[in-house]
Enzyme design. Structure first.
Site, mmCIF file in Angstrom:
data_model
loop_
_atom_site.group_PDB
_atom_site.id
_atom_site.type_symbol
_atom_site.label_atom_id
_atom_site.label_comp_id
_atom_site.label_asym_id
_atom_site.label_seq_id
_atom_site.Cartn_x
_atom_site.Cartn_y
_atom_site.Cartn_z
ATOM 1 N N CYS A 135 6.343 -7.948 -2.382
ATOM 2 C CA CYS A 135 5.930 -8.613 -1.150
ATOM 3 C C CYS A 135 4.528 -8.242 -0.673
ATOM 4 C CB CYS A 135 6.960 -8.390 -0.045
ATOM 5 S SG CYS A 135 7.371 -6.689 0.315
ATOM 6 N N ARG A 183 -4.570 1.900 -7.614
ATOM 7 C CA ARG A 183 -3.776 1.324 -8.706
ATOM 8 C C ARG A 183 -2.357 1.879 -8.673
ATOM 9 N NH1 ARG A 183 -7.432 1.776 -12.397
ATOM 10 N NH2 ARG A 183 -6.609 3.590 -13.497
ATOM 11 N N SER A 184 -1.764 1.907 -7.491
ATOM 12 C CA SER A 184 -0.383 2.354 -7.360
ATOM 13 C C SER A 184 0.543 1.364 -8.052
ATOM 14 C CB SER A 184 0.008 2.468 -5.887
ATOM 15 O OG SER A 184 0.090 1.177 -5.304
ATOM 16 N N ASP A 230 -9.286 3.462 -9.588
ATOM 17 C CA ASP A 230 -8.443 4.536 -9.090
ATOM 18 C C ASP A 230 -9.124 5.861 -9.428
ATOM 19 O OD1 ASP A 230 -5.428 4.464 -8.001
ATOM 20 O OD2 ASP A 230 -5.711 6.316 -9.100
ATOM 21 N N ILE A 231 -8.576 6.961 -8.939
ATOM 22 C CA ILE A 231 -9.202 8.258 -9.211
ATOM 23 C C ILE A 231 -9.183 8.597 -10.694
ATOM 24 C CG2 ILE A 231 -8.744 9.208 -6.919
ATOM 25 C CD1 ILE A 231 -6.329 10.647 -8.083
#
Length: 317
Positions: free
Chosen positions: A150, A185-186, A208-209
């Site tokens: 969602c 970028r989870s 991302d890291i």
């Protein structure tokens, strides 16, 4: 590199409530068309104030749209059993969990404990797999739509509202020619969002890291699913190419360096923190500071889709 301009663009700030409004009306009509009142259960097993706020917003929006919403606060060690009980309860139509709970792999495990038939957030393995492979239906007859996560879906709907998607291009290719940078970028939001945008034709830099990945769509594959490659590119150079920059860094200390922006870029923040400083308005043309209310609308929309999918399955019995 970002372009320079002697005249700052006129930036318009868009509130999520504006985008959510027509979806909420659509959802109300969908609920009224049912022969019963759908029930959504939310599980809160952490003390995160952002999760509490999200739960409060969900309750308010769900109840105003005609749903029954139940917030069940449980100890995190009892959460798995509570989810299983809700899975087996025929009175419950949809379930969501306010993450993070444990963090890491254990939270990913809990996402899979939840029944896919009640997963309003679209985090079950089948839905994630379909999304990554650009498969949009659950059945060959294409009567049951797959559920999309969602929050990424809410971001897509915001970009559609803003006109980033080109409605003159055939559906499924409406981001053709667009370059987008997504910062974070989870597995819950950042990576799925990059995939969705690439599947719709965009070139996406996912930052991302751990480094930067480039998401593009493979034209020769059956479903035109996205391709991913590690790339060596600086944040400044990626952002300088980007028509859209989307941030989701869960830290109050992080502030996006707005001087990297291409003049007139669209900026969207999906973090509960304010990733963009006020000076973003000196560079962006459109700025969306938060997306929570659109996310809730997509969640409720997913719930109606789950109910419709169940009806389609029942017709085949």
């Amino acid at each position: 590199m970002a372009t320079t301009s002697t005249t700052a663009p006129t930036c318009k700030t868009l509130l999520a409530a504006t985008v959510a409004k027509p979806f909420v009306e659509e959802i109300k009509n969908g609920v009224q068309a049912l022969d019963r009142t759908p029930v959504l259960v939310g599980f809160l097993a952490n003390s995160d104030p952002a999760a509490r706020m999200y739960a409060d917003w969900t309750a308010k929006t769900a109840e105003s749209a005609g749903f029954i919403y139940e917030l069940r606060e449980v100890d995190k060690e009892e959460l798995e059993e509570a989810i299983i009980a809700a899975n087996e309860d025929d009175a419950v139509d949809g379930i969501m969990v306010y993450f993070p709970v444990f963090g890491g792999g254990q939270d990913q495990y809990l996402q899979q404990v939840l029944s896919k038939e009640k997963d309003v957030e679209g985090l079950s393995h089948l839905y994630i797999q379909n999304m990554y492979h650009n498969v949009r239906f659950l059945d060959e007859a294409e009567t049951q739509k797959s559920i999309l996560p969602c929050t990424p879906l809410a971001t897509v709907k915001i970009l559609e509202f803003l006109g980033v998607y080109n409605s003159l291009i055939p559906y499924g290719n409406r981001l053709y020619g667009k370059t987008i940078t997504v910062i974070n970028r989870s597995e819950i939001v950042g990576r799925p969002l990059a995939a969705l945008l690439a599947n719709d034709g965009a070139t996406v830099y996912s930052v991302d890291i751990t480094g930067t990945q480039k998401f593009t769509r493979g034209q020769a594959l059956k479903h035109k699913r996205h391709l991913v490659a590690d790339v060596e590119i600086s944040l400044q150079d990626a952002v300088g190419q980007s028509d859209v920059v989307i941030t989701g860094v869960p830290s109050a200390a992080y502030k996006f360096p707005v001087e990297y922006l291409k003049d007139g870029a669209v900026c969207v923040n999906f973090s509960s923190e304010k990733n963009f400083p006020p000076t973003v308005k000196e560079h962006a043309s459109l700025y969306v500071p938060s997306i929570g209310k659109v996310t809730i609308a997509m969640l409720l929309r997913n719930l109606l889709r789950l109910i419709d999918n169940k009806k389609q399955r029942d017709l085949l019995k």
